[in-house]
Design an enzyme around this catalytic site. Structure first.
Site, mmCIF file in Angstrom:
data_model
loop_
_atom_site.group_PDB
_atom_site.id
_atom_site.type_symbol
_atom_site.label_atom_id
_atom_site.label_comp_id
_atom_site.label_asym_id
_atom_site.label_seq_id
_atom_site.Cartn_x
_atom_site.Cartn_y
_atom_site.Cartn_z
ATOM 1 C CG PHE A 26 -2.107 0.851 1.164
ATOM 2 C CD1 PHE A 26 -3.357 0.290 0.989
ATOM 3 C CD2 PHE A 26 -2.016 2.226 1.260
ATOM 4 C CE1 PHE A 26 -4.501 1.077 0.930
ATOM 5 C CE2 PHE A 26 -3.149 3.024 1.210
ATOM 6 C CZ PHE A 26 -4.388 2.448 1.036
ATOM 7 C CG ASP A 79 -3.007 3.172 6.947
ATOM 8 O OD1 ASP A 79 -2.976 3.163 8.184
ATOM 9 O OD2 ASP A 79 -3.330 2.186 6.268
ATOM 10 C CG ASN A 128 -3.080 11.401 -1.158
ATOM 11 O OD1 ASN A 128 -2.032 11.715 -0.600
ATOM 12 N ND2 ASN A 128 -4.262 11.847 -0.743
ATOM 13 C CG PHE A 328 -11.624 7.172 2.490
ATOM 14 C CD1 PHE A 328 -11.003 6.805 3.665
ATOM 15 C CD2 PHE A 328 -12.305 8.378 2.444
ATOM 16 C CE1 PHE A 328 -11.062 7.623 4.797
ATOM 17 C CE2 PHE A 328 -12.376 9.201 3.554
ATOM 18 C CZ PHE A 328 -11.745 8.823 4.735
#
Length: 350
Positions: A26, A79, A128, A328
């Site tokens: 990720f 995150d 992002n 998200f």
């Protein structure tokens, strides 16, 4: 919030898989949308981090530079369980740059620095870029079909699990706060609980609109957003047909509410629909009103940009896409497969 109760745009996925079997699966690259000034009283520091949350790194940077924690800011949370690159902003009026070659924090690497005139504030980023690796995929064909559909028409713009805290605790605390069962004094907690409240209400309205198959249908009184813009306007009765054409052409997007202390923004048929959707959420609505949260609107659907994918083998997929701030990545993955990766697979992209 139980994300399994929210409507899927492309139907319930057939495949299972794992998102983020390890942090390297990720990868998030923050895109501010502008280049640093090269001068000014703020120092921008771009850091690649793995296993560290944003606030922890900010506090460590402050101690390293010998400044107050409030003098370090960032554009958005990232995150912890991921490899992320993001900018931190140190306010250093009249001070020299600290020697960041000596910055030593496990899991962190300083990539570059630059002076900046203005403070970097929450939300001042364009978006992002993500590189995800999805593993142990049980149905390659279903995933491939869904990727094609997502590339063409997008996904629901739901707020992901991370917005609601571990086990949905932010919403639990918000409801207790709403009924005065608890008092919430800490600024960060107040912000988290209020944000979770309005996010949950948005998800409820968006899910019902999808369930009705009306995500791409202009209702009389709808609040419509110019694609890629934050501004919106209300659909008047005599404009519905023309606005529907503009929606079909991709110029406009339907929005759903982020309720607060004020009107939802819709009128007529659309207003009645939204009020019915959240009629049983009076605790959260009263909390948002009491705390004078400013109402807003958010696009109902999310279109990942620069989307590409590569199958490493029949059960492993590398997926690349770019999302605007506030969106998200897990809302994209949710339309692709059921994630067996657990709560560590949630993300914040704001």
């Amino acid at each position: 919030m139980d994300m399994t109760q929210l409507t899927w745009l492309h139907g319930k996925p057939l495949s299972r898989g794992i998102l983020k079997a390890n942090p390297e699966d990720f990868v998030v690259l923050e895109d501010l949308g502008f280049e640093p000034d090269g001068e000014g009283e703020h120092l921008l520091v771009r850091i690649r981090k793995n296993g560290c949350n944003t606030q922890f790194v900010a506090e460590y940077l402050a101690r390293f530079a010998g400044i107050h924690a409030r003098s370090v800011s960032y554009a958005g949370l990232k995150d912890r369980h991921a490899v992320t690159e993001q900018w931190f902003c140190l306010h250093l009026p009249g001070k020299d740059d600290p020697d960041l070659s000596k910055f030593d924090l496990e899991g962190c690497e300083v990539l570059t620095t630059s002076r900046q005139r203005r403070k970097l504030r929450i939300g001042t980023l364009k978006g992002n870029a993500f590189t995800l690796v999805l593993r142990h995929i049980s149905d390659r064909q279903d995933v491939e079909d869904r990727l094609q559909k997502i590339q063409a028409v997008g996904v629901p713009n739901y707020f992901g699990l991370q917005r609601f805290g571990r086990g949905g605790n932010n919403l639990v605390q918000a409801r207790q706060w709403a009924t005065n069962a608890i008092r919430v004094k800490e600024r960060n907690k107040r912000s988290f609980y209020l944000s979770a409240s309005r996010s949950a209400l948005f998800n409820v309205v968006a899910s019902q609109r999808l369930a009705d198959g009306a995500e791409r249908t202009v209702m009389e009184g709808d609040a419509l957003q110019l694609t890629g813009r934050g501004s919106w306007f209300v659909a008047k009765p005599d404009e519905v047909e023309l606005l529907q054409q503009r929606l079909d052409n991709g110029e406009l997007q339907v929005t759903a509410p982020l309720p607060g202390d004020g009107e939802l923004g819709t009128q007529s048929v659309a207003l009645e629909f939204e009020q019915q959707c959240i009629a049983d959420q009076q605790e959260l609505l009263s909390l948002l009103k009491r705390e004078r949260v400013e109402p807003a609107r958010r696009a109902l659907l999310l279109q990942p940009l620069q989307m590409s994918w590569n199958w490493w083998d029949d059960v492993t997929l590398e997926l690349n896409f770019w999302l605007p701030a506030g969106s998200f990545a897990t809302s994209v993955v949710r339309e692709i497969m059921h994630n067996d990766g657990g709560e560590n697979s949630v993300d914040i992209t704001e």
